[in-house]
Write a protein that holds these residues in place. Structure first.
Motif, PDB file in Angstrom:
ATOM      1  N   ILE A 133       5.153   3.245   9.796  1.00 46.57           N
ATOM      2  CA  ILE A 133       4.943   1.818  10.033  1.00 46.57           C
ATOM      3  C   ILE A 133       3.499   1.623  10.455  1.00 46.57           C
TER       4      ILE A 133
ATOM      5  N   GLU B 256       8.263  -0.087  19.498  1.00 51.06           N
ATOM      6  CA  GLU B 256       9.432  -0.961  19.572  1.00 51.06           C
ATOM      7  C   GLU B 256      10.159  -1.062  18.234  1.00 51.06           C
ATOM      8  N   LEU B 257       9.443  -0.760  17.156  1.00 53.44           N
ATOM      9  CA  LEU B 257      10.053  -0.799  15.826  1.00 53.44           C
ATOM     10  C   LEU B 257      10.563   0.566  15.382  1.00 53.44           C
TER      11      LEU B 257
ATOM     12  N   VAL C 290      13.586   1.113  13.121  1.00 49.25           N
ATOM     13  CA  VAL C 290      13.539   0.861  11.681  1.00 49.25           C
ATOM     14  C   VAL C 290      13.362   2.165  10.896  1.00 49.25           C
TER      15      VAL C 290
ATOM     16  N   ASP D  48      15.927  -8.280  12.542  1.00 50.01           N
ATOM     17  CA  ASP D  48      15.711  -7.386  13.672  1.00 50.01           C
ATOM     18  C   ASP D  48      14.218  -7.217  13.960  1.00 50.01           C
ATOM     19  N   ILE D  49      13.429  -7.128  12.896  1.00 49.08           N
ATOM     20  CA  ILE D  49      11.970  -7.018  13.064  1.00 49.08           C
ATOM     21  C   ILE D  49      11.417  -8.323  13.621  1.00 49.08           C
TER      22      ILE D  49
ATOM     23  N   VAL E  25      11.608  -8.722  17.378  1.00 51.21           N
ATOM     24  CA  VAL E  25      10.589  -7.999  18.134  1.00 51.21           C
ATOM     25  C   VAL E  25       9.325  -8.839  18.264  1.00 51.21           C
TER      26      VAL E  25
END
Length: 203
Positions: A17, A33-34, A37, A49-50, A53
């Motif tokens: 990412i 925090e991701l 994924v 969901d993304i 954040v």
């Protein structure tokens, strides 16, 4: 094809990412925090969901997700513009163009101070009038909001413009014209609250 069928197929999982648009510290925090994924099927990621954040980050205006196949998410972030300083419960906040308040350790002296407690969207709409009358935000030192939904504006030249609660655009345009008129060099207050009446106070 349906999601159940796609899940059974062997597609590459997300293993990287990248985020651009913020400083390195914030980029890394959001990547952490991701983490949930990662190892998800790149075709089936739940953007909600993304989105959750990013919506928790008051300093973000918007973001864009770009899938780079086979296994990378590139996320471009646009930081919100800071419009004003304000103080709430003895704490400094910036007012963002996204309509949110951003907690800060200090103020930005280049921005005007907002006093009173307007709805932030109302404040942003009020600033939109500035553009229509060619009044620049960086020429303003203080903006006051009153419960009667009336505004006062003080320029960095220490001239206070007291606006009415209706026909605000016309009044602000008139105040701006007076400030820029060479015949009115020694004023410190322009009172436009009474319809069809202008009250000027000299320095």
């Amino acid at each position: 094809f349906n999601n159940i069928f796609l899940n059974k197929l062997s597609f590459p999982k997300i293993n990287e990412i990248s985020i651009s648009g913020l400083n390195n510290e914030n980029n890394l925090k959001i990547i952490d925090e991701l983490d949930f994924v990662k190892m998800e099927n790149i075709f089936l990621i739940d953007k909600k969901d993304i989105k959750n954040v990013f919506e928790k980050k008051n300093f973000i205006e918007k973001f864009y997700i770009k899938k780079q196949y086979p296994s990378t998410l590139n996320i471009v972030v646009q930081k919100t513009n800071f419009l004003a300083n304000t103080i709430i419960d003895e704490k400094f906040f910036f007012v963002g163009s996204n309509g949110k308040l951003i907690l800060s350790n200090t103020s930005n002296e280049k921005l005007p101070y907002l006093f009173g407690k307007p709805n932030i969207k109302e404040f942003i709409n009020f600033l939109g009038i500035f553009e229509e009358v060619n009044l620049k935000l960086n020429d303003i030192s203080e903006i006051y909001y009153f419960q009667s939904k009336r505004w006062d504006v003080k320029t960095k030249k220490n001239i206070l413009i007291k606006l009415p609660d209706t026909n605000i655009k016309n009044a602000l345009q008139l105040g701006y014209d007076i400030i820029n008129d060479s015949n009115f060099k020694n004023i410190n207050k322009i009172d436009l609250r009474i319809n069809n009446q202008i009250i000027l106070n000299d320095k």
